[in-house]
Write an enzyme that holds these catalytic residues in place. Structure first.
Site, PDB file in Angstrom:
ATOM      1  N   MET A 179      -5.742  -7.249   8.347  1.00  9.34           N
ATOM      2  CA  MET A 179      -5.249  -6.245   9.492  1.00  9.34           C
ATOM      3  C   MET A 179      -6.269  -5.218   9.260  1.00  9.34           C
ATOM      4  O   MET A 179      -7.039  -4.975   8.739  1.00  9.34           O
ATOM      5  CB  MET A 179      -3.804  -5.828   9.170  1.00  9.34           C
ATOM      6  CG  MET A 179      -2.939  -7.149   9.416  1.00  9.34           C
ATOM      7  SD  MET A 179      -1.202  -6.805   9.138  1.00  9.34           S
ATOM      8  CE  MET A 179      -1.182  -5.984   7.469  1.00  9.34           C
TER       9      MET A 179
ATOM     10  N   ARG B 123      -3.317   3.509   8.382  1.00 12.22           N
ATOM     11  CA  ARG B 123      -3.533   2.200   7.520  1.00 12.22           C
ATOM     12  C   ARG B 123      -2.316   1.174   7.574  1.00 12.22           C
ATOM     13  O   ARG B 123      -1.135   1.510   7.684  1.00 12.22           O
ATOM     14  CB  ARG B 123      -3.627   2.461   6.112  1.00 12.22           C
ATOM     15  CG  ARG B 123      -4.461   4.034   6.038  1.00 12.22           C
ATOM     16  CD  ARG B 123      -4.635   4.412   4.355  1.00 12.22           C
ATOM     17  NE  ARG B 123      -5.119   3.285   3.396  1.00 12.22           N
ATOM     18  CZ  ARG B 123      -5.423   3.294   2.213  1.00 12.22           C
ATOM     19  NH1 ARG B 123      -4.751   4.627   1.785  1.00 12.22           N
ATOM     20  NH2 ARG B 123      -5.894   2.784   1.573  1.00 12.22           N
TER      21      ARG B 123
ATOM     22  N   SER C 142      17.121 -41.077 -15.605  1.00  6.33           N
ATOM     23  CA  SER C 142      15.662 -40.426 -15.503  1.00  6.33           C
ATOM     24  C   SER C 142      15.492 -40.312 -13.996  1.00  6.33           C
ATOM     25  O   SER C 142      15.661 -41.493 -13.465  1.00  6.33           O
ATOM     26  CB  SER C 142      14.769 -41.038 -16.313  1.00  6.33           C
ATOM     27  OG  SER C 142      13.441 -40.280 -15.775  1.00  6.33           O
TER      28      SER C 142
ATOM     29  N   HIS D 242      -2.105 -42.728  -3.679  1.00  4.50           N
ATOM     30  CA  HIS D 242      -2.500 -43.443  -5.149  1.00  4.50           C
ATOM     31  C   HIS D 242      -3.787 -42.657  -5.896  1.00  4.50           C
ATOM     32  O   HIS D 242      -3.379 -42.520  -7.316  1.00  4.50           O
ATOM     33  CB  HIS D 242      -2.731 -44.834  -4.852  1.00  4.50           C
ATOM     34  CG  HIS D 242      -3.116 -45.694  -6.014  1.00  4.50           C
ATOM     35  ND1 HIS D 242      -4.219 -46.109  -6.600  1.00  4.50           N
ATOM     36  CD2 HIS D 242      -2.108 -46.381  -6.959  1.00  4.50           C
ATOM     37  CE1 HIS D 242      -4.190 -46.713  -7.687  1.00  4.50           C
ATOM     38  NE2 HIS D 242      -3.045 -46.813  -7.937  1.00  4.50           N
TER      39      HIS D 242
ATOM     40  N   ARG E 170      -3.191  -1.375  -6.726  1.00  2.00           N
ATOM     41  CA  ARG E 170      -2.224  -2.665  -6.498  1.00  2.00           C
ATOM     42  C   ARG E 170      -2.627  -3.454  -7.960  1.00  2.00           C
ATOM     43  O   ARG E 170      -3.464  -3.515  -8.544  1.00  2.00           O
ATOM     44  CB  ARG E 170      -2.319  -3.530  -5.421  1.00  2.00           C
ATOM     45  CG  ARG E 170      -3.680  -3.968  -5.161  1.00  2.00           C
ATOM     46  CD  ARG E 170      -4.028  -4.845  -3.920  1.00  2.00           C
ATOM     47  NE  ARG E 170      -5.427  -5.124  -3.438  1.00  2.00           N
ATOM     48  CZ  ARG E 170      -5.884  -4.675  -2.558  1.00  2.00           C
ATOM     49  NH1 ARG E 170      -5.470  -4.710  -1.669  1.00  2.00           N
ATOM     50  NH2 ARG E 170      -7.189  -5.224  -2.502  1.00  2.00           N
TER      51      ARG E 170
ATOM     52  N   GLY F   9      -8.351  -7.512   4.116  1.00  2.00           N
ATOM     53  CA  GLY F   9      -9.279  -7.375   5.380  1.00  2.00           C
ATOM     54  C   GLY F   9      -8.428  -8.176   6.665  1.00  2.00           C
ATOM     55  O   GLY F   9      -9.162  -8.418   7.553  1.00  2.00           O
TER      56      GLY F   9
ATOM     57  N   TYR G 199      14.875 -32.855 -19.887  1.00  2.32           N
ATOM     58  CA  TYR G 199      13.441 -32.655 -20.019  1.00  2.32           C
ATOM     59  C   TYR G 199      12.821 -32.981 -18.642  1.00  2.32           C
ATOM     60  O   TYR G 199      13.537 -33.614 -17.616  1.00  2.32           O
ATOM     61  CB  TYR G 199      12.671 -33.799 -21.147  1.00  2.32           C
ATOM     62  CG  TYR G 199      12.952 -35.149 -20.756  1.00  2.32           C
ATOM     63  CD1 TYR G 199      12.090 -35.779 -19.918  1.00  2.32           C
ATOM     64  CD2 TYR G 199      14.128 -35.587 -21.033  1.00  2.32           C
ATOM     65  CE1 TYR G 199      12.297 -37.341 -19.759  1.00  2.32           C
ATOM     66  CE2 TYR G 199      14.507 -37.052 -20.845  1.00  2.32           C
ATOM     67  CZ  TYR G 199      13.360 -37.807 -19.965  1.00  2.32           C
ATOM     68  OH  TYR G 199      13.802 -39.036 -19.621  1.00  2.32           O
TER      69      TYR G 199
ATOM     70  N   LYS H 156       0.817  -1.239  -0.090  1.00  2.00           N
ATOM     71  CA  LYS H 156       0.050   0.042  -0.035  1.00  2.00           C
ATOM     72  C   LYS H 156       1.011   1.287   0.094  1.00  2.00           C
ATOM     73  O   LYS H 156       0.760   2.095  -0.810  1.00  2.00           O
ATOM     74  CB  LYS H 156      -0.978   0.101   1.154  1.00  2.00           C
ATOM     75  CG  LYS H 156      -2.070   0.681   1.065  1.00  2.00           C
ATOM     76  CD  LYS H 156      -2.988   0.519   2.373  1.00  2.00           C
ATOM     77  CE  LYS H 156      -3.668  -0.775   2.284  1.00  2.00           C
ATOM     78  NZ  LYS H 156      -4.394  -0.860   3.893  1.00  2.00           N
TER      79      LYS H 156
ATOM     80  N   CYS I 121      11.047 -38.260 -14.148  1.00  6.84           N
ATOM     81  CA  CYS I 121       9.735 -38.641 -14.508  1.00  6.84           C
ATOM     82  C   CYS I 121       9.138 -38.966 -13.132  1.00  6.84           C
ATOM     83  O   CYS I 121       7.900 -39.585 -13.183  1.00  6.84           O
ATOM     84  CB  CYS I 121       9.908 -39.910 -15.094  1.00  6.84           C
ATOM     85  SG  CYS I 121      10.890 -41.299 -14.246  1.00  6.84           S
TER      86      CYS I 121
HETATM   87  P1  ADP Z   1      -7.547  -2.367   3.501  1.00  3.89           P
HETATM   88  O1  ADP Z   1      -6.103  -3.008   3.521  1.00  3.89           O
HETATM   89  O2  ADP Z   1      -8.519  -3.469   4.461  1.00  3.89           O
HETATM   90  O3  ADP Z   1      -8.329  -2.315   2.294  1.00  3.89           O
HETATM   91  P2  ADP Z   1      -7.352   0.442   3.748  1.00  3.89           P
HETATM   92  O4  ADP Z   1      -6.018   0.910   4.380  1.00  3.89           O
HETATM   93  O5  ADP Z   1      -7.106   0.370   2.322  1.00  3.89           O
HETATM   94  O6  ADP Z   1      -7.533  -0.993   4.174  1.00  3.89           O
HETATM   95  O7  ADP Z   1      -8.571   1.199   4.238  1.00  3.89           O
HETATM   96  C1  ADP Z   1      -9.881   1.050   4.387  1.00  3.89           C
HETATM   97  C2  ADP Z   1     -10.769   1.776   3.783  1.00  3.89           C
HETATM   98  O8  ADP Z   1     -10.668   3.036   4.124  1.00  3.89           O
HETATM   99  C3  ADP Z   1     -10.688   1.974   2.062  1.00  3.89           C
HETATM  100  O9  ADP Z   1     -11.992   2.039   1.597  1.00  3.89           O
HETATM  101  C4  ADP Z   1      -9.679   3.012   2.029  1.00  3.89           C
HETATM  102  O10 ADP Z   1     -10.166   3.674   0.493  1.00  3.89           O
HETATM  103  C5  ADP Z   1     -10.317   3.997   3.032  1.00  3.89           C
HETATM  104  N1  ADP Z   1      -9.401   5.024   3.572  1.00  3.89           N
HETATM  105  C6  ADP Z   1      -8.241   4.803   3.947  1.00  3.89           C
HETATM  106  N2  ADP Z   1      -7.455   5.736   4.056  1.00  3.89           N
HETATM  107  C7  ADP Z   1      -8.268   6.852   3.700  1.00  3.89           C
HETATM  108  C8  ADP Z   1      -8.187   8.270   3.687  1.00  3.89           C
HETATM  109  N3  ADP Z   1      -6.875   9.010   4.162  1.00  3.89           N
HETATM  110  N4  ADP Z   1      -9.062   9.258   3.240  1.00  3.89           N
HETATM  111  C9  ADP Z   1     -10.499   8.569   3.014  1.00  3.89           C
HETATM  112  N5  ADP Z   1     -10.575   7.268   2.851  1.00  3.89           N
HETATM  113  C10 ADP Z   1      -9.482   6.169   3.531  1.00  3.89           C
HETATM  114 MG    MG Z   2      -7.573  -0.948   0.858  1.00  6.39          MG
END
Ligand code: ADP
Ligand code: MG
Ligand code: MG
Length: 920
Positions: A122, A111, A809, A483, A361, A120, A897, A41, A877
């Protein structure tokens, strides 16, 4: 602080290492290539900032701090505080707001982000910096009290959950904040969060805080600095939460990587009807179609889109809501695709009609999407054909080859609670049919034209006919290399193995499922999803794979098969890039035909004993084993000769000029005799000998450790007439086929050789017979005699063996067993925890070659063998020959091979190409 590259020119003000990397608003320290340090990220936020995309400014605390944090009793490096203050001050200056300022507050998100995406797993906290005073400032800034209190209640809720640990305590308990929120909506007579007014939201903030105090015994921190450090600690702490640990284990992400923490200025999608938030893929992630695909919600923040409380709208509708933002998003899409040259997954927010980018990403995709996107991007000149090859994971090709359950029908089956159990996804694909418990019933069912599912506690070589006849195979015991799993992969059968909850009663012809009040009887319908290991009661309709319909069934013309065309194109690029040859393990003409259809360049292993279970062959085999004199044995072998010859004839005609490696008899003889009295009586009757003699022979053949017993070349050395018969069958077939103008070059392979003298004795027999057959038939044909390297002594004395062998082989199944001293059939109980729990081996050594041990023996054998005979042809093989990691290792070593089951040939071709491309 200076940028890293400027360090030499300008002295840095501090000597402490850099822990904080800024992005946005004029200075960006990171870049996409810095995922190790900044997490995916953080690195991509930096990259988007560099591209000039609208990214709210912020900074990323590196993964090095996470490592430090866990190495030092959850404390931070002393230099961190000052660096975070500097980072925050820069954001404050850029936006003209101050963190904690009651008049004009800066709010941030905190974040998490690891090197590999862990969706989702962390936690992230939004709107941080709000308290009873700064909320007034936010109202003044925005002129919108409802928005300010909505942000505040979200913040208290998230902080209470993530940092202060106010979560449901049992599976049944509802989220405590949601309970309060629902009550508030009920009291106000509204249904949507967005219908709550500023007053209601302000009350909620107070109620949330009170809830935290009573349930957690702590006060919600009003001080923004305390909030910030609490959140940073919680993100680092979340690296070790249960969810994250389990996810890492399943996805093989090392704990040592750690997470980064990104602190970023907030933008608000909840500022009113002209604001919103969404997620998108730059192309369709399911089909690969070049369309912009996504979802959004107006007047919403962060997780609302995926939370499912309100139904998001398809991205196309954003054009109507806000044409300018939609157009800008389209531009961002093009910029990102051109820059990353890949399909991207993005998060965005619109604040009062202005677009902001919050994440990007490389997007996850299905196999269908992967090949389509790779092909399209080559045509769009975004990537080269080599890069296209690197864009598709070899294992993904499985998805293209297997029949699949119709999506809607499967979902209906789940909804109807027809899923009964789950085993190992040993043979991918989908199969429905009637349950049978015995191999001959499977054959009988198939002859009546009935789809059947063969259910066994475990399978044995005797079941092969039944397995072949069945649509799918289900076993209660055995792992991924059992098997059943091995044969299913070779046959391209759907297979769910090791489905432990099944309690099978062969006698009653029924099974029960542990923990469910349910009896499944012979004839009942069952459906197997071999891609997931799921077992369902009843039928589920399937769709056959396009690639198989074109190549194997020939029921579809390539021109009518777009997926096939994409597949064929990718394989062409892969073949251009690879160095390794790819052969198939095949024992019958139909398997050879499949192998060729999938692009095999030869047969790397033809197991002659599999033929013995065919029509009319088992009797002479048994007569041979039960013979007491050499004459009796010769008589039985004479009966077997024409049958084997016909088998080889069929295989040679199918394979044409392609090389075929045939292994002489390998398994211990007792495998060909029934172990139960009823079966033994049948054998005695059919051969016209007393039951006692059969019993005595079975007893005599009993071994304490058959894997290391009387098998392999040991059989042919003690009974040379067996090898003689097999060689004769091979060469007579070769002569026949040669006379019809087909060039054949059989490669006779002697198994389990540990001493050069073993090979010498067997090679003498083979070469003598070859000479005889050439004289008798007045034909000439070329052939090779070689050996399997599958016991350590063979590997260590390879320089001597190579004096006699014309090829090696690697039989890596046995080589793994003998090198590790592990019997594969008995390994389940400790090998599973060895890998999953104790991490003694990184992977199951029977699935992916153990490089340091078995691989080292391979290296020694290769080096010593080629020192004696520089052009020695060397292949593999074992089942490992279809494993992408092992294929990469074979490419590195310099094998000629790999050979694998026919349905894995495309995977091996792609893996070989990727290995070659990665090496340069
Ligand atoms: P995850 O890894 O679970 O996607 P994120 O860090 O991307 O967590 O954040 C969760 C949500 O919060 C995402 O929808 C993201 O776009 C939003 N978000 C994160 N940082 C900001 C920010 N600075 N302003 C507005 N929305 C944010
Ligand atoms: Mg995200
Ligand atoms: Mg072997």
């Amino acid at each position: 602080m200076a940028r890293p590259q400027a360090k030499a020119a300008r002295p840095t003000p501090r000597s402490a290492p850099r822990f904080v990397y800024a992005f946005g608003a004029g200075r960006t320290d990171g870049r996409a290539g810095m995922k190790e340090l900044l997490g995916g990220k953080g690195a991509n936020l930096a990259e988007m900032s560099r591209l000039g995309l609208p990214v709210p400014p912020g900074f990323t605390i590196s993964t090095a701090v996470c490592t430090y944090y866990y190495a030092h009793g959850r404390t931070y490096p002393p230099a961190l505080r000052a660096q975070v203050s500097d980072g925050l001050a820069r954001v404050e200056r850029a936006l003209g707001r101050r963190f904690g300022d009651p008049a004009n507050p800066l709010l941030v998100s905190v974040r998490s982000g690891a090197r590999a995406s862990m969706p989702g797993m962390m936690d992230t906290i939004l709107n941080l910096g709000l308290n009873d005073r700064t909320v007034e400032g936010l109202i003044a800034q925005s002129g919108n009290a409802r928005f300010a209190y909505d942000s505040y209640r979200r913040f208290v809720q998230m902080y209470g959950d993530v940092v202060l640990g106010l979560k449901p305590e049992t599976k049944e308990e509802e989220d405590p904040f949601e309970v309060v929120l629902q009550a508030k909506k009920r009291a106000r007579g509204v249904t949507l969060d967005t219908e709550l007014d500023a007053d209601a939201l302000r009350e909620l903030v107070a109620e949330f805080k009170a809830l935290i105090r009573t349930r957690r015994g702590v006060d919600f921190p009003e001080e923004p600095q305390e909030q910030l450090w609490g959140a940073i600690g919680a993100v680092f702490g979340s690296w070790m939460n249960e969810r994250a640990i389990v996810y890492r284990r399943l996805n093989e992400i090392p704990e040592s990587w750690g997470t980064a923490v990104t602190v970023q200025a907030m933008v608000f999608g909840n500022m009113g009807p002209d604001s919103g938030t969404g997620v998108a893929f730059t192309r369709d992630a399911a089909t690969g179609e070049n369309v912009f695909y996504g979802e959004f919600l107006m007047n919403a923040q962060g997780e609302d889109v995926v939370a499912g409380t309100r139904t998001p709208l398809p991205l196309a509708e954003l054009e109507r809501e806000n044409a300018a933002a939609y157009a800008e998003l389209g531009k961002v899409r093009r910029t990102l695709e051109r820059h990353y040259r890949d399909m991207m997954d993005i998060e965005f927010t619109i604040q009062q009609r202005r677009l902001y980018m919050l994440q990007c990403r490389v997007g996850k995709r299905t196999a269908f999407a992967a090949i389509r996107i790779a092909g399209d991007m080559v045509r769009e000149r975004l990537i080269s054909t080599d890069e296209a090859v690197l864009r598709v994971e070899p294992e993904q090709l499985n998805q293209l080859l297997r029949p699949i359950f119709d999506d809607g029908e499967k979902r209906a089956a789940v909804a109807e609670r027809r899923q009964v159990a789950r085993g190992l996804n040993a043979g991918p694909g989908a199969a429905s049919g009637r349950v049978v418990f015995h191999a001959d019933d499977a054959i009988a069912g198939a002859e009546r034209g009935q789809p059947v599912i063969l259910v066994r506690i475990e399978t044995s070589p005797e079941d092969i006919g039944g397995m072949n006849a069945a649509q799918g195979i289900l076993t209660a015991r055995g792992g991924m290399t059992s098997h059943a799993a091995l044969v299913a992969r070779q046959m391209g059968k759907v297979c769910v193995a090791g489905c432990e909850p099944l309690e099978i009663d062969y006698r009653a012809r029924e099974m029960r499922v542990a923990g469910r009040d349910l009896v499944i009887k012979e004839g009942d319908y069952l459906s197997l999803d071999g891609s997931t290991g799921e077992v369902f009661i009843g039928q589920i309709a399937t769709t056959p794979s396009e690639v198989v319909r074109v190549l194997v069934d020939r029921s579809l013309a390539p021109a009518d098969a777009p997926v096939y065309q994409l597949y064929a194109q990718l394989m062409k690029w892969a073949d251009k890039a690879r160095r390794l040859g790819v052969r198939a393990n095949a024992d019958q003409p139909d398997q050879c035909a499949n192998a060729i259809a999938f692009g095999a360049e030869g047969v790397g292993l033809c197991r002659t004993e599999h033929m013995f279970f065919g029509e009319g062959k088992i009797e002479p085999v048994r007569a041979m084993i039960l013979a007491t004199t050499a004459d009796e044995r010769r008589a039985a072998l004479a009966k077997l000769l024409p049958l084997q010859r016909a088998d080889f004839d069929g295989i040679f005609r199918e394979m044409g000029a392609r090389p075929v490696t045939i292994r002489t008899l390998d398994p211990p003889l007792h495998e060909f005799l029934p172990q139960d009295e009823a079966g033994q009586r049948e054998v005695a009757d059919s051969l016209g000998m007393p039951l006692e003699r059969v019993k005595a022979r079975v007893a005599a053949l009993h071994e304490f450790n058959p894997m290391l017993g009387f098998r392999g070349c040991r059989l042919g050395i003690v009974y040379p007439e067996i090898t003689e018969m097999q060689a004769r069958a091979i060469f007579e077939a070769a002569a026949n086929v040669r006379r019809d103008g087909i060039r054949v070059e059989p490669e006779i392979m002697i198994p389990l050789v540990g001493h050069v003298k073993e090979l010498e004795r067997q090679a003498d027999v083979v070469r003598r017979v070859a000479g005889e057959v050439m004289r008798e038939t007045e034909t000439r044909f070329r052939y090779l005699v070689g050996t399997m390297i599958e016991v350590p002594r063979g590997a260590l004395t390879a320089h001597e063996i190579a004096r006699v062998a014309e090829f090696f082989s690697f039989g890596t199944n046995d080589l793994t067993q003998t090198a590790l001293g592990v019997s594969r059939d008995d390994a389940g109980r400790f090998l599973v925890p060895y890998v999953a729990e104790f991490a003694i081996y990184e992977h199951d050594p029977f699935e992916s070659v153990d490089r340091e041990g078995v691989g080292e023996l391979m290296r020694i054998a290769l080096e010593k063998g080629r020192r004696t005979s520089p052009k020695l042809k060397i292949g593999i093989c074992g089942e490992h020959g279809g494993d992408p990691a092992t294929i990469a290792f074979c490419d590195e070593l310099g094998l000629d091979y790999v050979s694998c089951s026919p349905f894995r040939v495309p995977i091996a071709r792609l893996a070989a190409a990727r290995a070659a491309l990665r090496r340069v």
